[in-house]
Scaffold this active site. Sequence first.
Site, mmCIF file in Angstrom:
data_model
loop_
_atom_site.group_PDB
_atom_site.id
_atom_site.type_symbol
_atom_site.label_atom_id
_atom_site.label_comp_id
_atom_site.label_asym_id
_atom_site.label_seq_id
_atom_site.Cartn_x
_atom_site.Cartn_y
_atom_site.Cartn_z
ATOM 1 N N GLU A 25 -4.721 47.145 -59.274
ATOM 2 C CA GLU A 25 -3.915 48.205 -59.892
ATOM 3 C C GLU A 25 -4.396 48.495 -61.319
ATOM 4 O O GLU A 25 -4.525 49.642 -61.719
ATOM 5 C CB GLU A 25 -2.449 47.748 -59.914
ATOM 6 C CG GLU A 25 -1.500 48.732 -60.549
ATOM 7 C CD GLU A 25 -0.052 48.260 -60.437
ATOM 8 O OE1 GLU A 25 0.202 47.215 -59.806
ATOM 9 O OE2 GLU A 25 0.819 48.937 -60.989
ATOM 10 N N THR A 84 -1.248 44.252 -60.397
ATOM 11 C CA THR A 84 -2.317 43.489 -59.736
ATOM 12 C C THR A 84 -3.654 43.854 -60.373
ATOM 13 O O THR A 84 -3.778 44.874 -61.050
ATOM 14 C CB THR A 84 -2.382 43.807 -58.234
ATOM 15 O OG1 THR A 84 -2.706 45.196 -58.096
ATOM 16 C CG2 THR A 84 -1.070 43.524 -57.533
ATOM 17 N N LYS A 85 -4.652 43.001 -60.090
ATOM 18 C CA LYS A 85 -6.002 43.236 -60.621
ATOM 19 C C LYS A 85 -6.479 44.619 -60.202
ATOM 20 O O LYS A 85 -6.998 45.392 -60.983
ATOM 21 C CB LYS A 85 -6.936 42.162 -60.048
ATOM 22 C CG LYS A 85 -8.065 41.797 -60.971
ATOM 23 C CD LYS A 85 -9.074 40.838 -60.369
ATOM 24 C CE LYS A 85 -8.511 39.781 -59.462
ATOM 25 N NZ LYS A 85 -9.493 38.929 -58.803
ATOM 26 N N ASP A 144 -1.790 49.458 -46.766
ATOM 27 C CA ASP A 144 -3.043 50.199 -46.564
ATOM 28 C C ASP A 144 -2.743 51.694 -46.435
ATOM 29 O O ASP A 144 -1.927 52.081 -45.594
ATOM 30 C CB ASP A 144 -3.744 49.701 -45.293
ATOM 31 C CG ASP A 144 -4.187 48.253 -45.428
ATOM 32 O OD1 ASP A 144 -4.886 47.942 -46.410
ATOM 33 O OD2 ASP A 144 -3.823 47.431 -44.566
HETATM 34 C C1 SAM Z 1 -4.211 47.155 -49.467
HETATM 35 S S1 SAM Z 1 -3.809 45.494 -49.024
HETATM 36 C C2 SAM Z 1 -2.655 45.089 -50.303
HETATM 37 C C3 SAM Z 1 -2.490 43.607 -50.449
HETATM 38 C C4 SAM Z 1 -1.476 43.145 -51.484
HETATM 39 N N1 SAM Z 1 -0.092 43.458 -51.073
HETATM 40 C C5 SAM Z 1 -1.753 43.658 -52.879
HETATM 41 O O1 SAM Z 1 -0.904 44.343 -53.438
HETATM 42 O O2 SAM Z 1 -2.813 43.368 -53.414
HETATM 43 C C6 SAM Z 1 -2.788 45.711 -47.588
HETATM 44 C C7 SAM Z 1 -2.528 44.396 -46.866
HETATM 45 O O3 SAM Z 1 -1.597 44.604 -45.814
HETATM 46 C C8 SAM Z 1 -1.921 43.743 -44.741
HETATM 47 N N2 SAM Z 1 -1.305 44.313 -43.524
HETATM 48 C C9 SAM Z 1 -1.520 45.546 -43.023
HETATM 49 N N3 SAM Z 1 -0.772 45.754 -41.933
HETATM 50 C C10 SAM Z 1 -0.059 44.610 -41.741
HETATM 51 C C11 SAM Z 1 0.903 44.209 -40.773
HETATM 52 N N4 SAM Z 1 1.275 45.028 -39.781
HETATM 53 N N5 SAM Z 1 1.434 42.988 -40.879
HETATM 54 C C12 SAM Z 1 1.077 42.150 -41.880
HETATM 55 N N6 SAM Z 1 0.180 42.488 -42.837
HETATM 56 C C13 SAM Z 1 -0.380 43.701 -42.762
HETATM 57 C C14 SAM Z 1 -3.427 43.749 -44.724
HETATM 58 O O4 SAM Z 1 -3.934 42.595 -44.092
HETATM 59 C C15 SAM Z 1 -3.771 43.789 -46.219
HETATM 60 O O5 SAM Z 1 -3.975 42.507 -46.761
#
Ligand code: SAM
Length: 163
Positions: free
Chosen positions: A145, A142-143, A71
């Site tokens: 991306e 990814t979709k 994120d």
């Molecule tokens: C922007 S999304 C990207 C998801 C995926 N990796 C992708 O490429 O589509 C970021 C993900 O990181 C997870 N996340 C954020 N902080 C985290 C943490 N401390 N531990 C585990 N997951 C975390 C969130 O739940 C979210 O699903």
Amino acid sequence: MGDTTAAIAAMFPQYDFLAVEVHAPGVGGLLKLIEKQKLQNIRVVRHDAVEVVEHMIAPGALAGVHVFFPDPWPKKRHHKRRLLQPAFVHALAQRIQSGGYIHVATDWQEYATVILETLRAEPLLANTVADYAPRPAYRPTTKFERRGLARGHGVWDVIFRRR
Ligand SMILES: C[S@@+](CC[C@H](N)C(=O)[O-])C[C@H]1O[C@@H](n2cnc3c(N)ncnc32)[C@H](O)[C@@H]1O
């Protein structure tokens, strides 16, 4: 939603993968793919990655780490919530075996520069290239991306080796 993890694990049956995510639908999505594709080499932890790394992974235990699209927390006052802080990068680096790697991908340019600088500042890590790496074939787009690229947004891959 687990698509990338499932695709990479299917590509490398000789390696074992530990997938860490807090978002229940993402965990569920991956579990469905594991079942459907009969994948034997993925374990899933639904927990905070920072705590998992600190308390559940031994030093030098990992051959590699993938952090894809963490994120970006674009607002300055939220930057402290970003996953890739110096202390976490150091904890991760300690858990990677010598010669292993950490691969981060982001579509947020300002975060990409911060990630590059944070990894550069970590003495246990060395960049594999001068700055940003070309996308390795094992990281599928990814979709979200593809949608970003179609709008002219970029994606930055940062790949460092553990010294
Ligand atoms: C922007 S999304 C990207 C998801 C995926 N990796 C992708 O490429 O589509 C970021 C993900 O990181 C997870 N996340 C954020 N902080 C985290 C943490 N401390 N531990 C585990 N997951 C975390 C969130 O739940 C979210 O699903």
